[in-house]
Design an enzyme around this catalytic site. Structure first.
Site, PDB file in Angstrom:
ATOM      1  N   ASP A 236      58.791   7.215  -1.500  1.00 12.93           N
ATOM      2  CA  ASP A 236      57.752   6.442  -2.164  1.00 12.93           C
ATOM      3  C   ASP A 236      57.346   5.354  -1.182  1.00 12.93           C
ATOM      4  O   ASP A 236      58.087   5.012  -0.247  1.00 12.93           O
ATOM      5  CB  ASP A 236      58.247   5.859  -3.488  1.00 12.93           C
ATOM      6  CG  ASP A 236      57.061   5.432  -4.372  1.00 12.93           C
ATOM      7  OD1 ASP A 236      55.920   5.365  -3.851  1.00 12.93           O
ATOM      8  OD2 ASP A 236      57.263   5.165  -5.569  1.00 12.93           O
TER       9      ASP A 236
HETATM   10  C1  BGC Z   1      53.896   4.469  -6.264  1.00 15.04           C
HETATM   11  C2  BGC Z   1      53.667   5.950  -6.065  1.00 15.04           C
HETATM   12  C3  BGC Z   1      52.375   6.153  -5.327  1.00 15.04           C
HETATM   13  C4  BGC Z   1      52.426   5.402  -4.010  1.00 15.04           C
HETATM   14  C5  BGC Z   1      51.185   5.530  -3.170  1.00 15.04           C
HETATM   15  C6  BGC Z   1      53.776   3.683  -4.983  1.00 15.04           C
HETATM   16  O1  BGC Z   1      53.784   2.328  -5.226  1.00 15.04           O
HETATM   17  O2  BGC Z   1      55.145   4.259  -6.860  1.00 15.04           O
HETATM   18  O3  BGC Z   1      53.655   6.609  -7.289  1.00 15.04           O
HETATM   19  O4  BGC Z   1      52.105   7.512  -5.171  1.00 15.04           O
HETATM   20  O5  BGC Z   1      52.611   4.033  -4.270  1.00 15.04           O
HETATM   21  O6  BGC Z   1      50.132   4.836  -3.723  1.00 15.04           O
END
Ligand code: BGC
Length: 735
Positions: A268
């Protein structure tokens, strides 16, 4: 971009071919699309330098990672996800790039998809969003989210598929398969145990193995083994003291060894914290690391990523193992060959009439009619209709975190209702309360000015005045995507409706007997006024077609068929995690003390009557169930039941099968969902529904015996229209 890529591949083919002397007419294996992907990956790997290998294991911008330019292997582009294709952001900045070709169709939030209880809708969703991703030349779609709904306070429940592992598992598979048919990988998130937003980067989930395997892993396992997901995203939080983006047990042992995952583990964004763990504990591709000044010694901050220079240094001085590096590189190359490098993929399409139709159909099938006393619904398109509530005029596709979109078109509830009634009825509007004034998010502007100078008292008084002579009042409220609501990064502060909404609903019911409440949310809310209103509808965050889809249901152009994918408790303490004080806002240690008793499993164990039960949802017609029958079939059983439409309208029913184990060495839930079928019936029509019960479906996880166990004894099949509306049961014996 595409042409450039093609030219570089052609040039490269010529160079590679000419270097190979007498094999000059042969295409390099890694470029030969007739070769199996693993052979191509192996060939590419053999040609790469150490630096090139490390280069493809981390981001080079907010949403892209590098390919291998020397070999003509393209960059990899990711996008959020999971409800539409996020507008492009700047290279190294979260703000949108202000492109003019990146608006999308906003599909309903995943709670709404789960509420359709329809694998057909899941496939339609996957196909449509996959086509949009493809058209926008994205290679990895960051979704779907399949974390289990553990607490109604979790700010991201709207991005997930509810509280039941079987439902979430079944519902995510077609989405995944259809997305990937476009040459776009899904990235299933957030693996795993990411069930709250409070302290999301820092809390340590303490979960016993039975709970892990029975509740929190099945949807991910189905995504990997049945959906064949090409990538998966590690979660932010910790488990067994290790961050889930580099967690040995979860990534190496369970995902890769036990389940045989052959794709790439992507972190993530900002979920990586330690180079050695990132190397050893299963991570393949790092994204979003904030460099916090660590980058001072590098020209490019991406070189400071844990899997960049620090990894290279360890490889160069022998501290890191080359075979492990090659495993990561193979996985990332495979992801690339399946997506960016695949030239046989379709072109995709964006904001097409088919996608708008799909978004409406999914919303139609997901909206849930929760209450319908005196058949107040469907409403007649006549008389004076008063609409009250901020959510009637608010655009909800903007906000809420990374799932925020730039929808090319969004029909608000009031616009949908107006379009449906035309000049047949008078529509008046009163705001009723002031909620959140958000107008822009990540630079995307809804174009709606939500300011209102009136005081709370004045707003309520104005709404009440208007309600006095209205034929019907539709209150449209619920949650929104503002902070501490249905929104990423923070949890809700309570289960109550925010702002002055309860006061408004109460006041409206004082002066008008015909009140219908429409809740826009991805979460359960308290309803202290429940006995005073005749109609309640859960309409979710339903995207581009919000208003049209809602109007279709409340005026009866579409017969509702959505069912709740999670329990609505009366109050927070009726939820297991809260009853046991095991949801922590203030501690970084979150013990899942309720164990397997999540959602309806908890309510049924403790005989707690929910506000609305898991699987509940009304129709404008009536269904009658015959007697369930069970017979042996191979190793398992077949449970069948006749279901008839006894009303006057055509409608769809979700026939649900739950199974309870009458006696077992470990305590089991009263019953658990093990099958569902959505069928369409004309008035007077009867269909036979058959469920196949495999022995595996009857097992429970026993850590003492090291895995899944089937115990002989009597089981009961419960067949019905909701977890609390069982119409027929039948027992069977496992010998
Ligand atoms: C989120 C993800 C997301 C990623 C990219 C993160 O903060 O938890 O779900 O895909 O950011 O935007």
């Amino acid at each position: 971009m595409k042409i450039k890529h093609l030219i570089s591949i052609i040039v490269l083919t010529i160079i590679v071919a000419s270097c190979c002397g007498n094999q000059s007419t042969e295409t390099a294996v890694y470029l030969d699309e007739n070769q199996p992907v693993d052979a191509r990956v192996e060939d590419a790997l053999a040609r790469m330098t150490l630096e090139e290998k490390v280069k493809i294991l981390h981001a080079q911008s907010k949403f892209s990672s590098a390919g291998v330019p020397r070999l003509g292997i393209p960059d990899l582009w990711a996008t959020d996800g999971p409800h539409g294709i996020r507008p492009d952001v700047l290279w190294d900045d979260w703000n949108q790039a202000r492109c003019t070709n990146d608006s999308c169709t906003a599909f309903p939030a995943l709670t709404c998809l789960a509420a359709t209880w329809s694998e057909e809708m899941s496939a339609l969703y996957g196909k449509s969003i996959g086509e949009e991703a493809r058209f926008r030349e994205k290679d990895v779609l960051l979704g779907p989210g399949v974390n289990i709904y553990r607490t109604p306070l979790c700010g991201r429940n709207f991005e997930y598929m509810g509280e039941d592992p079987y439902l979430a598992a079944k519902m995510c598979v077609p989405y995944i398969q259809e997305v990937q048919k476009n040459g776009v990988a899904v990235c299933v998130k957030h693996y795993a145990l990411n069930n709250q937003e409070a302290h999301r980067h820092r809390y340590n989930a303490i979960v016993d193995d039975r709970t892990l395997y029975e509740i929190y892993l099945p949807a991910f396992k189905a995504a990997v083994q049945e959906g064949k997901a090409w990538s998966i995203m590690g979660a932010y939080n910790l488990y067994e003291g290790e961050h889930l983006c580099h967690n040995d047990r979860m990534l190496n042992k369970i995902l890769k060894e036990e389940w045989g995952f052959d794709g790439a583990v992507i972190s993530d964004w900002g979920g990586v914290h330690n180079t050695d763990q990132a190397i050893l504990n299963g991570l393949d591709l790092e994204f979003g690391t904030g460099t916090n000044g660590l980058d001072s010694k590098y020209g490019n901050s991406y070189d400071a990523y844990y899997l960049a220079e620090p990894y290279l240094e360890r490889l160069r001085d022998g501290r890191a193992d080359m075979e492990l590096l090659n495993d990561k590189v193979r996985r990332v190359l495979k992801l690339n060959f399946r997506t960016a490098m695949n030239r046989n993929k379709p072109y995709g399409s964006l904001c097409s009439p088919e996608h708008y139709a799909a978004a409406r159909k999914i919303a139609n099938e997901g909206i849930v009619v929760l209450k319908n006393e005196n058949n107040i619904l469907p409403l007649a398109k006549e008389g004076k209709i008063l609409i009250v509530g901020e959510n009637a005029i608010k655009k909800m596709t903007v906000g809420g975190g990374s799932s925020s979109l730039k929808a090319q078109y969004e029909c608000t509830p009031i616009e949908g209702i107006k379009a449906a009634v035309g000049d047949k009825a008078e529509i008046i509007y009163q705001r009723g309360y002031l909620g959140d004034l958000l107008r822009t998010y990540n630079d995307v502007d809804t174009g709606i000015d939500l300011n209102d100078p009136r005081s709370e008292e004045q707003m309520i008084a104005d709404a009440v005045e208007a309600a006095k002579d209205a034929d019907v009042v539709i209150f449209i409220g619920g949650l929104n995507k503002a902070r501490y609501q249905d929104s990423e990064g923070r949890d809700r502060v309570s289960m109550a409706l925010p702002y002055a909404q309860d006061k408004v609903v109460n006041a409206l019911t004082e002066v008008n007997d015909n009140v219908v409440v429409v809740i826009v949310s991805g979460n359960a809310v308290e309803m202290p006024w429940i006995d005073k209103v005749d109609g309640i509808v859960e309409t979710w965050f339903s995207g581009t077609q919000t208003g049209h889809a809602l109007a279709d249901i409340i005026f009866g152009d579409v017969n509702p068929s959505g069912k709740l994918p999670f329990t609505f408790p009366v109050k927070l303490e009726d939820n297991g995690a809260h009853a046991l004080n095991a949801y922590h806002k203030d501690s970084l240690k979150v013990e899942y003390k309720e164990g397997i008793f999540v959602g309806y499993r908890w309510a049924e164990k403790h005989d707690i009557k929910p506000l609305f039960a898991f699987g509940h949802g009304l129709s404008y017609t009536t269904f009658e169930y015959g007697e369930a029958k069970c017979r042996r079939a191979g190793d398992g059983f077949k449970v069948s039941v006749d279901v008839s439409n006894t009303g006057t309208r055509e409608g769809k029913e979700v026939v649900q099968l739950y199974i309870g184990d009458e006696e077992s060495t470990l305590e089991r839930p009263v019953k658990e969902l093990k099958g569902f079928k959505k069928i369409s019936l004309k008035p007077g029509e009867t269909k036979k529904v058959i469920f196949e019960v495999e022995p595996d479906m009857l097992k429970f996880y026993d850590p003492a015996r090291g895995g899944w166990v089937l115990e002989a004894g009597t089981f009961t099949a419960y067949v019905g229209a909701a977890s609390d509306d069982i119409r027929t049961t039948v027992s069977f014996v496992v010998k």
